[in-house]
Design an enzyme around this catalytic site. Structure first.
Site, PDB file in Angstrom:
ATOM      1  N   CYS A  80       0.811  -1.217   0.000  1.00 21.57           N
ATOM      2  CA  CYS A  80       0.000   0.000   0.000  1.00 21.57           C
ATOM      3  C   CYS A  80       0.855   1.282   0.000  1.00 21.57           C
ATOM      4  CB  CYS A  80      -0.969  -0.068   1.171  1.00 21.57           C
ATOM      5  SG  CYS A  80      -2.440   0.906   0.891  1.00 21.57           S
ATOM      6  N   HIS A 182      -3.344  -5.329   2.102  1.00 21.93           N
ATOM      7  CA  HIS A 182      -2.675  -5.615   3.382  1.00 21.93           C
ATOM      8  C   HIS A 182      -2.786  -7.097   3.725  1.00 21.93           C
ATOM      9  CE1 HIS A 182      -2.085  -1.402   4.737  1.00 21.93           C
ATOM     10  NE2 HIS A 182      -3.032  -1.201   3.830  1.00 21.93           N
ATOM     11  N   GLU A 184      -0.945  -8.494   6.024  1.00 24.06           N
ATOM     12  CA  GLU A 184      -0.529  -8.642   7.428  1.00 24.06           C
ATOM     13  C   GLU A 184      -1.718  -8.625   8.389  1.00 24.06           C
ATOM     14  OE1 GLU A 184      -0.281  -6.009   5.607  1.00 24.06           O
ATOM     15  OE2 GLU A 184      -0.759  -4.216   6.792  1.00 24.06           O
TER      16      GLU A 184
HETATM   17  N1  GLN Z   1      -3.863   6.255   1.143  1.00 22.71           N
HETATM   18  C1  GLN Z   1      -2.562   6.096   1.722  1.00 22.71           C
HETATM   19  C2  GLN Z   1      -1.543   6.967   0.999  1.00 22.71           C
HETATM   20  O1  GLN Z   1      -1.832   7.520   0.001  1.00 22.71           O
HETATM   21  C3  GLN Z   1      -2.144   4.643   1.678  1.00 22.71           C
HETATM   22  C4  GLN Z   1      -3.093   3.810   2.477  1.00 22.71           C
HETATM   23  C5  GLN Z   1      -2.490   2.579   3.078  1.00 22.71           C
HETATM   24  O2  GLN Z   1      -1.273   2.428   3.149  1.00 22.71           O
HETATM   25  N2  GLN Z   1      -3.339   1.727   3.583  1.00 22.71           N
HETATM   26  O3  GLN Z   1      -0.458   7.094   1.452  1.00 22.71           O
END
Ligand code: GLN
Length: 201
Positions: A80, A182, A184
């Site tokens: 992410c 995610h 984890e």
């Molecule tokens: N929306 C977050 C960003 O732009 C990322 C979200 C996440 O890591 N769950 O940094």
């Protein structure tokens, strides 16, 4: 001795990754300075807020050493916000304090690209384990998407490992596995194990 896994622990979801790595029987170190990169068998760039992480990479002096360690082949799992940090190019980054990505992943990453109404959801996704060097009879993996980015236009050496509803959600580029969800948050540690395996393949 058991292999040592590092987790970038400047901000975000690093504690949950610690649990996954511990479950695999690894030693775990939080990475907060350049010295913490020494001796790692793999590193995790967790989810969180990529703008904040990008600023902290600069203020801690970690940016160049982390870049160089990954570029030198350190097995790396980015989830992410971690995937946003690795990108060559970003889209959807409209804040005034912009993210300065490390540029190691040959793809464009579109931040917060699922929009407000479906910005977080839990599902099950199909992983191409063979691309990760894993022979796995159970392709399905639980996955949480939390204000997830989208991976666009991967380059020729960036291989698509999973899609969800047509969108790319996981890519492998050499020693890097970059995903938009995610893993984890479940007890399933196969993704972490696969990245550790990049170091021995
Ligand atoms: N929306 C977050 C960003 O732009 C990322 C979200 C996440 O890591 N769950 O940094």
């Amino acid at each position: 001795m058991k292999p040592l896994a590092g987790i970038l622990a400047l901000q975000g979801d690093y504690e949950k990754h610690r649990k996954s790595l511990k479950r695999l029987g690894l030693r775990v170190r939080y990475v907060r300075s350049a010295e913490d990169l020494t001796g790692l068998a793999m590193v995790v760039l967790p989810g969180g807020e990529s703008t904040t992480m990008s600023l902290l990479l600069d203020s801690t002096g970690l940016r160049a050493p982390l870049h160089d360690a990954i570029a030198a082949g350190l097995p790396t799992l980015a989830t992410c916000a971690g995937t946003i940090l690795l990108a060559r190019e970003l889209q959807g980054d409209t804040g005034s304090r912009k993210v300065d990505p490390l540029g190691l992943l040959d793809a464009t990453v579109d931040r917060n690209s699922y929009g407000r109404q479906v910005d977080s959801f839990e599902t099950v996704v199909e992983i191409d384990w063979a691309l990760l060097g894993v022979d796995d009879p159970k392709p399905m993996l639980p996955a949480w998407f939390i204000r997830a980015p989208r991976i666009l236009g991967p380059g020729p050496d960036t291989h698509v490992v999973a899609r969800y509803e047509g969108e790319i959600i996981a890519v492998r580029q050499g020693n890097i596995l970059a995903i938009t969800f995610h893993p984890e948050l479940s007890r399933d540690t196969r993704i972490h194990a696969a990245v550790l395996g990049f170091g021995t393949a």
